[in-house]
Design a protein around this motif. Structure first.
Motif, PDB file in Angstrom:
ATOM      1  N   PRO A 170      52.685 -63.702  39.082  1.00  0.00           N
ATOM      2  CA  PRO A 170      54.080 -64.155  38.994  1.00  0.00           C
ATOM      3  C   PRO A 170      54.347 -65.274  39.998  1.00  0.00           C
ATOM      4  CG  PRO A 170      53.970 -62.125  40.264  1.00  0.00           C
ATOM      5  CD  PRO A 170      52.555 -62.409  39.802  1.00  0.00           C
ATOM      6  N   TYR A 171      54.925 -66.365  39.526  1.00  0.00           N
ATOM      7  CA  TYR A 171      55.252 -67.510  40.381  1.00  0.00           C
ATOM      8  C   TYR A 171      56.775 -67.534  40.570  1.00  0.00           C
ATOM      9  CZ  TYR A 171      50.499 -68.991  39.330  1.00  0.00           C
ATOM     10  OH  TYR A 171      49.134 -69.043  39.199  1.00  0.00           O
ATOM     11  N   CYS A 172      57.239 -66.947  41.649  1.00  0.00           N
ATOM     12  CA  CYS A 172      58.681 -66.867  41.851  1.00  0.00           C
ATOM     13  C   CYS A 172      59.126 -67.588  43.118  1.00  0.00           C
ATOM     14  CB  CYS A 172      59.134 -65.406  41.901  1.00  0.00           C
ATOM     15  SG  CYS A 172      58.315 -64.439  43.183  1.00  0.00           S
ATOM     16  N   ARG A 173      58.244 -68.330  43.746  1.00  0.00           N
ATOM     17  CA  ARG A 173      58.613 -69.048  44.962  1.00  0.00           C
ATOM     18  C   ARG A 173      58.983 -70.493  44.660  1.00  0.00           C
ATOM     19  NH1 ARG A 173      53.763 -66.894  48.996  1.00  0.00           N
ATOM     20  NH2 ARG A 173      54.532 -64.757  49.234  1.00  0.00           N
ATOM     21  N   THR A 174      58.021 -71.231  44.129  1.00  0.00           N
ATOM     22  CA  THR A 174      58.225 -72.645  43.857  1.00  0.00           C
ATOM     23  C   THR A 174      57.161 -73.100  42.872  1.00  0.00           C
ATOM     24  OG1 THR A 174      58.324 -74.858  44.861  1.00  0.00           O
ATOM     25  CG2 THR A 174      56.755 -73.316  45.812  1.00  0.00           C
ATOM     26  N   ASN A 175      57.392 -74.229  42.240  1.00  0.00           N
ATOM     27  CA  ASN A 175      56.379 -74.796  41.349  1.00  0.00           C
ATOM     28  C   ASN A 175      55.826 -76.106  41.908  1.00  0.00           C
ATOM     29  OD1 ASN A 175      58.710 -76.290  40.997  1.00  0.00           O
ATOM     30  ND2 ASN A 175      58.404 -76.586  38.799  1.00  0.00           N
ATOM     31  N   ILE A 176      56.023 -76.320  43.193  1.00  0.00           N
ATOM     32  CA  ILE A 176      55.568 -77.548  43.837  1.00  0.00           C
ATOM     33  C   ILE A 176      54.209 -77.314  44.499  1.00  0.00           C
ATOM     34  CG2 ILE A 176      56.020 -79.202  45.681  1.00  0.00           C
ATOM     35  CD1 ILE A 176      58.973 -78.878  45.144  1.00  0.00           C
ATOM     36  N   ILE A 177      53.231 -78.134  44.131  1.00  0.00           N
ATOM     37  CA  ILE A 177      51.882 -78.051  44.700  1.00  0.00           C
ATOM     38  C   ILE A 177      51.674 -79.252  45.613  1.00  0.00           C
ATOM     39  CG2 ILE A 177      49.411 -78.000  44.204  1.00  0.00           C
ATOM     40  CD1 ILE A 177      50.071 -76.871  41.460  1.00  0.00           C
ATOM     41  N   PRO A 178      51.527 -79.032  46.915  1.00  0.00           N
ATOM     42  CA  PRO A 178      51.308 -80.159  47.836  1.00  0.00           C
ATOM     43  C   PRO A 178      49.865 -80.645  47.785  1.00  0.00           C
ATOM     44  CG  PRO A 178      51.335 -78.106  49.054  1.00  0.00           C
ATOM     45  CD  PRO A 178      51.608 -77.748  47.619  1.00  0.00           C
ATOM     46  N   ASN A 179      49.503 -81.247  46.665  1.00  0.00           N
ATOM     47  CA  ASN A 179      48.124 -81.703  46.474  1.00  0.00           C
ATOM     48  C   ASN A 179      48.128 -82.768  45.387  1.00  0.00           C
ATOM     49  OD1 ASN A 179      45.291 -81.856  46.554  1.00  0.00           O
ATOM     50  ND2 ASN A 179      45.091 -79.651  46.866  1.00  0.00           N
ATOM     51  N   THR A 180      46.977 -83.397  45.202  1.00  0.00           N
ATOM     52  CA  THR A 180      46.853 -84.421  44.160  1.00  0.00           C
ATOM     53  C   THR A 180      46.285 -83.858  42.863  1.00  0.00           C
ATOM     54  OG1 THR A 180      44.672 -85.007  45.046  1.00  0.00           O
ATOM     55  CG2 THR A 180      46.565 -86.282  45.846  1.00  0.00           C
ATOM     56  N   TYR A 181      45.796 -82.622  42.895  1.00  0.00           N
ATOM     57  CA  TYR A 181      45.278 -81.978  41.696  1.00  0.00           C
ATOM     58  C   TYR A 181      45.429 -80.469  41.853  1.00  0.00           C
ATOM     59  CZ  TYR A 181      41.045 -80.809  44.343  1.00  0.00           C
ATOM     60  OH  TYR A 181      40.162 -80.307  45.273  1.00  0.00           O
ATOM     61  N   CYS A 182      45.161 -79.730  40.782  1.00  0.00           N
ATOM     62  CA  CYS A 182      45.377 -78.280  40.779  1.00  0.00           C
ATOM     63  C   CYS A 182      44.137 -77.550  41.292  1.00  0.00           C
ATOM     64  CB  CYS A 182      45.731 -77.811  39.375  1.00  0.00           C
ATOM     65  SG  CYS A 182      47.323 -78.414  38.778  1.00  0.00           S
ATOM     66  N   ALA A 183      43.978 -77.513  42.590  1.00  0.00           N
ATOM     67  CA  ALA A 183      42.909 -76.722  43.182  1.00  0.00           C
ATOM     68  C   ALA A 183      43.278 -75.241  43.103  1.00  0.00           C
ATOM     69  CB  ALA A 183      42.677 -77.138  44.629  1.00  0.00           C
ATOM     70  N   HIS A 184      42.276 -74.375  43.070  1.00  0.00           N
ATOM     71  CA  HIS A 184      42.514 -72.947  42.867  1.00  0.00           C
ATOM     72  C   HIS A 184      43.418 -72.359  43.945  1.00  0.00           C
ATOM     73  CE1 HIS A 184      41.090 -68.658  43.493  1.00  0.00           C
ATOM     74  NE2 HIS A 184      41.726 -68.627  42.341  1.00  0.00           N
ATOM     75  N   LEU A 185      43.052 -72.527  45.197  1.00  0.00           N
ATOM     76  CA  LEU A 185      43.841 -71.937  46.275  1.00  0.00           C
ATOM     77  C   LEU A 185      45.217 -72.577  46.400  1.00  0.00           C
ATOM     78  CD1 LEU A 185      41.321 -71.210  49.168  1.00  0.00           C
ATOM     79  CD2 LEU A 185      42.466 -69.595  47.668  1.00  0.00           C
ATOM     80  N   ALA A 186      45.312 -73.861  46.094  1.00  0.00           N
ATOM     81  CA  ALA A 186      46.617 -74.529  46.157  1.00  0.00           C
ATOM     82  C   ALA A 186      47.582 -73.932  45.146  1.00  0.00           C
ATOM     83  CB  ALA A 186      46.445 -76.022  45.912  1.00  0.00           C
ATOM     84  N   VAL A 187      47.069 -73.495  43.993  1.00  0.00           N
ATOM     85  CA  VAL A 187      47.920 -72.889  42.969  1.00  0.00           C
ATOM     86  C   VAL A 187      48.281 -71.454  43.334  1.00  0.00           C
ATOM     87  CG1 VAL A 187      48.029 -72.146  40.555  1.00  0.00           C
ATOM     88  CG2 VAL A 187      47.064 -74.379  41.129  1.00  0.00           C
ATOM     89  N   VAL A 188      47.288 -70.638  43.699  1.00  0.00           N
ATOM     90  CA  VAL A 188      47.581 -69.224  43.948  1.00  0.00           C
ATOM     91  C   VAL A 188      48.405 -69.018  45.219  1.00  0.00           C
ATOM     92  CG1 VAL A 188      45.528 -68.462  42.696  1.00  0.00           C
ATOM     93  CG2 VAL A 188      45.386 -68.831  45.162  1.00  0.00           C
ATOM     94  N   LYS A 189      48.464 -69.996  46.098  1.00  0.00           N
ATOM     95  CA  LYS A 189      49.334 -69.874  47.269  1.00  0.00           C
ATOM     96  C   LYS A 189      50.807 -69.871  46.887  1.00  0.00           C
ATOM     97  CE  LYS A 189      46.372 -71.726  50.936  1.00  0.00           C
ATOM     98  NZ  LYS A 189      46.139 -72.848  51.886  1.00  0.00           N
ATOM     99  N   LEU A 190      51.131 -70.280  45.652  1.00  0.00           N
ATOM    100  CA  LEU A 190      52.510 -70.267  45.188  1.00  0.00           C
ATOM    101  C   LEU A 190      52.918 -68.910  44.633  1.00  0.00           C
ATOM    102  CD1 LEU A 190      52.569 -73.681  43.269  1.00  0.00           C
ATOM    103  CD2 LEU A 190      52.995 -73.256  45.693  1.00  0.00           C
ATOM    104  N   VAL A 191      51.967 -67.999  44.542  1.00  0.00           N
ATOM    105  CA  VAL A 191      52.222 -66.686  43.940  1.00  0.00           C
ATOM    106  C   VAL A 191      52.995 -65.805  44.924  1.00  0.00           C
ATOM    107  CG1 VAL A 191      51.093 -64.590  43.102  1.00  0.00           C
ATOM    108  CG2 VAL A 191      50.192 -66.838  42.466  1.00  0.00           C
ATOM    109  N   CYS A 192      53.929 -65.019  44.390  1.00  0.00           N
ATOM    110  CA  CYS A 192      54.675 -64.086  45.243  1.00  0.00           C
ATOM    111  C   CYS A 192      54.163 -62.667  45.014  1.00  0.00           C
ATOM    112  CB  CYS A 192      56.168 -64.180  44.963  1.00  0.00           C
ATOM    113  SG  CYS A 192      56.592 -63.893  43.238  1.00  0.00           S
ATOM    114  N   ALA A 193      52.854 -62.497  45.054  1.00  0.00           N
ATOM    115  CA  ALA A 193      52.219 -61.190  44.904  1.00  0.00           C
ATOM    116  C   ALA A 193      50.968 -61.175  45.776  1.00  0.00           C
ATOM    117  CB  ALA A 193      51.875 -60.926  43.439  1.00  0.00           C
TER     118      ALA A 193
END
Length: 306
Positions: A170-193
């Motif tokens: 579940p992504y309930c924090r934000t949909n902003i990724i501080p990166n130039t591409y969708c790296a794995h850890l950069a995406v899952v850090k947005l998860v609120c679980a």
């Protein structure tokens, strides 16, 4: 659209890639070397593929693996650089949720393929130096095809959990990724679980792929060096070792940034974010640029054909 989406949502329709946070004013200038390197990577790797295809004398295991490396470099750079440049040039920061997960899959799977190809090339160097008279009978075309298939299947299968796990969180924090591409850890850090499963699997993938590959390459080069030191004269030893220089340069160009990136992403909390993002962005394009140069300059057959 650049404002944080803080309302509850399970899967956002889009993510927002910020590029390099803190260096937004310099994005256009930063794009110049990235565009130049991407163009060089495209031209260089297509040149390698063209030369090997046109020259029958290059139809050998080493150059088959080199062609696989060129294809991998083309896919890796193309999966990130066009979107990165659109951020720098046009401020086009939105990326569809499914497209983000697809990009994540391609980046990580082809990075694993690149590592596996370097292991296969180390095997080729081992057979060529330690068993030169049996090289053609050991590394037959069917065996090369099986090795290539194993390299591809390993990466394809081991990377599958990344997008599947990322999709179910579940992504309930934000949909902003501080990166130039969708790296794995950069995406899952947005998860609120609790994301320990994704984090632990990422470490498992790192050490089971990169760790095993580095160990295999180390074993191969231990045997290679033992065989080289048994050669009769210094000139012969240097000439034989010179056939490995291109491969060793490719190894360092791939593995040193991977370990630095993985360790700083998990433990380098004091590293400024913009430096971290800039380094990981550069890593996506530097190996694809270096590999054609390394093999074009160091390989006599390719240099002569050029």
């Amino acid at each position: 659209m650049l404002e944080s989406n803080t309302t509850d949502f399970t899967n956002p329709s889009t993510f927002i890639l910020l590029g390099i946070p803190g260096l937004e004013a310099a994005h256009v200038w930063i794009s110049i070397p990235f565009c130049a390197m991407y163009t060089t990577a495209i031209l260089g790797n297509f040149t390698i593929l063209f030369i090997v295809k046109r020259e029958p004398s290059l139809h050998s295991p080493m150059f088959y693996f080199l062609c696989m490396l060129a294809i991998t470099d083309l896919v890796m750079s193309t999966s990130t650089l066009p979107k990165m440049l659109s951020i720098f040039w046009f401020n086009s920061r939105e990326i569809d949720f499914s497209a983000c997960l697809t990009q994540m899959y391609f980046v990580h799977s082809f990075s694993g393929m690149e590592s596996g190809i370097l292991v296969a090339m180390a095997l080729d160097r081992y057979v060529a130096i330690c068993h030169p008279l049996r090289h053609s009978t050991i590394l037959t075309r069917p065996l090369v095809a099986k090795i290539s298939l194993a390299v591809v299947l390993r990466s394809v299968i081991l990377t599958l959990p990344y997008p599947f796990l990322a999709r179910r969180w579940p992504y309930c924090r934000t949909n902003i990724i501080p990166n130039t591409y969708c790296a794995h850890l950069a995406v899952v850090k947005l998860v609120c679980a609790d994301i320990r499963i994704s984090s632990y699997y990422g470490l498992f993938d790192l050490f089971s792929v990169i760790g095993v590959d580095v160990f295999s390459i180390t074993v191969s080069y231990t045997q290679i060096l033992r065989a080289i030191f048994c050669l009769p004269t210094k000139d012969v030893r240097l000439k034989t070792f010179g056939t490995c220089i291109s491969h060793l340069c490719a190894i360092f160009a791939l593995y040193l940034p991977i370990f630095f990136f993985s360790l700083t992403q998990r433990f380098g909390h004091n590293v400024p974010l913009y430096l971290h993002i800039l380094f990981t962005s550069v890593y996506q394009v530097v190996p694809p640029v270096l590999h054609p140069m390394i093999y074009g300059v160091r390989t006599k057959q390719i240099r002569g054909r050029l």
